[in-house]
Scaffold this motif. Structure first.
Motif, mmCIF file in Angstrom:
data_model
loop_
_atom_site.group_PDB
_atom_site.id
_atom_site.type_symbol
_atom_site.label_atom_id
_atom_site.label_comp_id
_atom_site.label_asym_id
_atom_site.label_seq_id
_atom_site.Cartn_x
_atom_site.Cartn_y
_atom_site.Cartn_z
ATOM 1 N N ARG A 57 -14.246 6.449 31.545
ATOM 2 C CA ARG A 57 -14.650 7.222 30.377
ATOM 3 C C ARG A 57 -15.474 6.301 29.484
ATOM 4 O O ARG A 57 -15.069 5.200 29.186
ATOM 5 C CB ARG A 57 -13.434 7.747 29.624
ATOM 6 N N ALA A 72 -18.028 19.275 17.346
ATOM 7 C CA ALA A 72 -17.371 19.314 18.655
ATOM 8 C C ALA A 72 -17.300 17.895 19.214
ATOM 9 O O ALA A 72 -18.151 17.060 18.937
ATOM 10 C CB ALA A 72 -18.141 20.210 19.612
ATOM 11 N N VAL A 73 -16.283 17.639 19.998
ATOM 12 C CA VAL A 73 -16.145 16.366 20.700
ATOM 13 C C VAL A 73 -16.416 16.633 22.160
ATOM 14 O O VAL A 73 -15.831 17.544 22.756
ATOM 15 C CB VAL A 73 -14.726 15.778 20.514
ATOM 16 N N TRP A 74 -17.311 15.879 22.733
ATOM 17 C CA TRP A 74 -17.691 16.042 24.133
ATOM 18 C C TRP A 74 -17.154 14.857 24.906
ATOM 19 O O TRP A 74 -17.569 13.730 24.703
ATOM 20 C CB TRP A 74 -19.202 16.127 24.237
ATOM 21 N N ASP A 75 -16.212 15.100 25.788
ATOM 22 C CA ASP A 75 -15.579 14.057 26.588
ATOM 23 C C ASP A 75 -16.026 14.214 28.029
ATOM 24 O O ASP A 75 -15.790 15.259 28.635
ATOM 25 C CB ASP A 75 -14.056 14.179 26.477
ATOM 26 N N MET A 76 -16.715 13.213 28.563
ATOM 27 C CA MET A 76 -17.207 13.284 29.939
ATOM 28 C C MET A 76 -16.514 12.235 30.787
ATOM 29 O O MET A 76 -16.187 11.154 30.309
ATOM 30 C CB MET A 76 -18.718 13.015 29.994
#
Length: 145
Positions: free
Chosen positions: A3, A23-27
């Motif tokens: 991550r 918004a939180v974008w977790d990839m």
């Protein structure tokens, strides 16, 4: 899975007072994403002999790249999950071989009204909203990231 945070540099004068939402974008991606190379070779009908490993002088030896002017295709696959495939008229645009349009327009798909906007191809025009919808459906179906 690794991550990595998304790094952003913001101006000292940025004003967030009119922001409506956040918004939180977790990839996440596989450590060995380039192991999917055979999948993409088949998916994009690539000539395997044109693909080579290219470090671009940055030590990224996990960058698989193909630039094939004969078939007008460009492909790249990195272990960090980045995939790019460019073909046909778009390939020609990137190589500055032809120019079919007089100007470039950009839109914010979340804000702008795209009604009546279309993209010109060699064999006709396609509504921009339809292209975006088809691209999203294809990504959901065909891309393993």
């Amino acid at each position: 899975m690794r991550r990595h945070p998304l790094n952003m540099i913001l101006s000292e004068t940025t004003d967030f007072s009119n922001m409506e939402s956040l918004a939180v974008w977790d990839m996440a991606y596989e450590d060995t994403f380039a192991n999917n190379l055979d999948y993409f070779v088949k998916r994009f009908n690539l000539d395997r002999s044109t693909i080579h490993v290219n470090d671009h002088g940055t030590g990224r030896t996990d960058l698989h790249e193909s630039d094939d002017p004969a078939s007008r295709t460009y492909f790249t696959l990195e272990n960090n999950g980045f995939v790019s495939y460019i073909s046909g008229l778009t390939y020609s645009y990137t190589k500055d071989e032809i120019q079919k349009v007089d100007k470039t327009e950009t839109y914010d798909a979340a804000v702008d009204d795209l009604t009546g906007k279309s993209v010109a191809f060699e064999d006709g025009e396609v509504p921009l909203a339809d292209m975006m919808d088809r691209a999203e459906k294809r990504m959901e179906k065909d891309m393993p990231i």
